[in-house]
Design a protein around this motif. Structure first.
Motif, short mmCIF file in Angstrom:
data_model
loop_
_atom_site.label_atom_id
_atom_site.label_comp_id
_atom_site.label_asym_id
_atom_site.label_seq_id
_atom_site.Cartn_x
_atom_site.Cartn_y
_atom_site.Cartn_z
N GLY A 156 0.81 -1.20 0.00
CA GLY A 156 0.00 0.00 0.00
C GLY A 156 0.84 1.25 0.00
N ALA A 157 0.20 2.39 -0.32
CA ALA A 157 0.89 3.66 -0.44
C ALA A 157 1.56 4.08 0.86
CB ALA A 157 -0.09 4.73 -0.89
N GLY A 158 2.72 4.73 0.74
CA GLY A 158 3.45 5.19 1.92
C GLY A 158 4.95 5.09 1.72
N LEU A 159 5.70 5.52 2.74
CA LEU A 159 7.16 5.54 2.65
C LEU A 159 7.76 4.29 3.29
CD1 LEU A 159 6.31 8.75 2.64
CD2 LEU A 159 8.79 9.02 2.80
N TYR A 160 8.71 3.69 2.59
CA TYR A 160 9.39 2.49 3.07
C TYR A 160 10.89 2.77 3.12
CZ TYR A 160 4.96 0.17 2.06
OH TYR A 160 3.63 -0.18 2.04
N GLU A 161 11.45 2.82 4.32
CA GLU A 161 12.88 3.12 4.44
C GLU A 161 13.73 1.91 4.08
OE1 GLU A 161 14.18 4.89 8.16
OE2 GLU A 161 16.13 5.36 7.29
N PHE A 162 14.81 2.15 3.31
CA PHE A 162 15.74 1.05 3.02
C PHE A 162 17.20 1.49 3.14
CE2 PHE A 162 16.93 1.86 -1.53
CZ PHE A 162 16.00 2.85 -1.84
N GLN A 200 6.48 11.38 7.68
CA GLN A 200 6.12 10.48 6.58
C GLN A 200 4.61 10.44 6.36
OE1 GLN A 200 8.23 6.73 7.39
NE2 GLN A 200 9.65 7.94 8.58
N THR A 201 3.85 10.39 7.47
CA THR A 201 2.38 10.42 7.37
C THR A 201 1.93 11.71 6.70
OG1 THR A 201 2.44 9.34 9.53
CG2 THR A 201 0.28 10.07 8.71
N ASP A 202 2.53 12.83 7.11
CA ASP A 202 2.14 14.13 6.56
C ASP A 202 2.52 14.26 5.08
OD1 ASP A 202 1.07 14.87 8.95
OD2 ASP A 202 2.61 16.34 9.48
N LEU A 203 3.68 13.74 4.69
CA LEU A 203 4.08 13.78 3.28
C LEU A 203 3.04 13.08 2.43
CD1 LEU A 203 7.93 13.08 3.37
CD2 LEU A 203 6.82 15.11 2.44
N ARG A 204 2.66 11.88 2.87
CA ARG A 204 1.68 11.12 2.11
C ARG A 204 0.34 11.86 2.06
NH1 ARG A 204 -1.31 5.46 3.36
NH2 ARG A 204 -2.79 5.85 1.70
#
Lengths: 136, 136, 136
Positions: free
Chosen positions: B11-17, B55-59
């Protein structure tokens, strides 16, 4: 290895030049490809090259997000003497890439199945756009 | 030195790698790291990794800036048959980086104290995303 | 060849540092220049350096596109405790480049006639910004 790729545009929109890049890379093997557009009123873009409506929609979206400077909502803009499409072009050029870097393996850029390399022209008049290409 | 990093998204959102990148770089010293995402409906992003609300706010911001294609304000979009989250994903992928280049010193990318490396997934369904990594 | 360039900012706006980059490159010949900003609340930008109103307009546009977090339209934002200009700064930093790559020939970056290299500060307070530079 460096060259300059010329792309002639005839109005705003996306112009694919993936083939020009591939042809230039032909003899090389592993390395890094860099593309840098030498203008401030167009952009480089990696985008889907399967359905041409994606390109139409991209242009339609950004034309609404950044309306011409003679639109009432843009009345605060000052840099307007080069035409109503000029300052919006600078704004779009700030929002989308001026440079792209793409790993290359066995002479093939690491593009996904549906990815093409585009110049996104933001000006209405015809232009000759220069892209500096570097491979090492 | 090249590799391909796989990031599974749900699902949409940021995933750190960031850690996957650091692990791969371990043995190397000085050079340039390039990351290139091989898709047109997700982005690469360097962002703050301290407060997860960033991250929540960016999305939340980008979901409002580029609403789903079944939203009344987006009725001009034509490329809609892959779902209401597809064309907005292409638009977001045009606005945020497809490639990142980061200098590396003594095996350590030149990230600032609060910077992490993220894949920003723009699609709703689960995906397996490929990032081409190059170091030289 | 690597260095770190420091840019002192005094409020939001564009700060040109093309000359600092040119000075550092002086002795070198052909290669690739990479710039990477080590922060998540400012951006790197290639933009027109002829008419200073372009810079004023760029800032005015992005301030309207991403209003302060105490603006009614931004009431959904949660990361607000670092001030009303903080979360908008992160959003702008996602929309504009964190890294730039520019081919260099005979010690000269391949900038077009009107292109300058800028740091785009998104925060209101004074900051000391670090840009990692790499040439190879």
């Amino acid at each position: 290895m460096q060259t300059e790729i010329t792309i002639r545009t005839q109005g705003a929109g996306l112009y694919e030049f993936t083939d020009q890049v591939r042809t230039w890379l032909q003899p090389v093997s592993e390395g890094l490809l860099t593309l840098f557009v030498r203008h401030t009123s167009c952009s480089l873009l990696i985008q889907e090259n399967a359905d041409p409506e994606v390109q139409t929609d991209l242009r339609a979206y950004f034309d609404r997000l950044v309306p011409p400077s003679d639109h009432p909502s843009m009345s605060y803009l000052r840099h307007t003497y080069e035409g109503p499409d000029d300052m919006p072009a600078h704004i779009k050029a700030a929002m989308m890439p001026v440079s792209l870097t793409i790993p290359v393996t066995q002479g093939e850029p690491a593009l996904g199945t549906w990815q093409g390399i585009y110049l996104f022209e933001h000006r209405s008049a015809a232009h000759s756009r220069k892209v500096a290409a570097h491979f090492a």
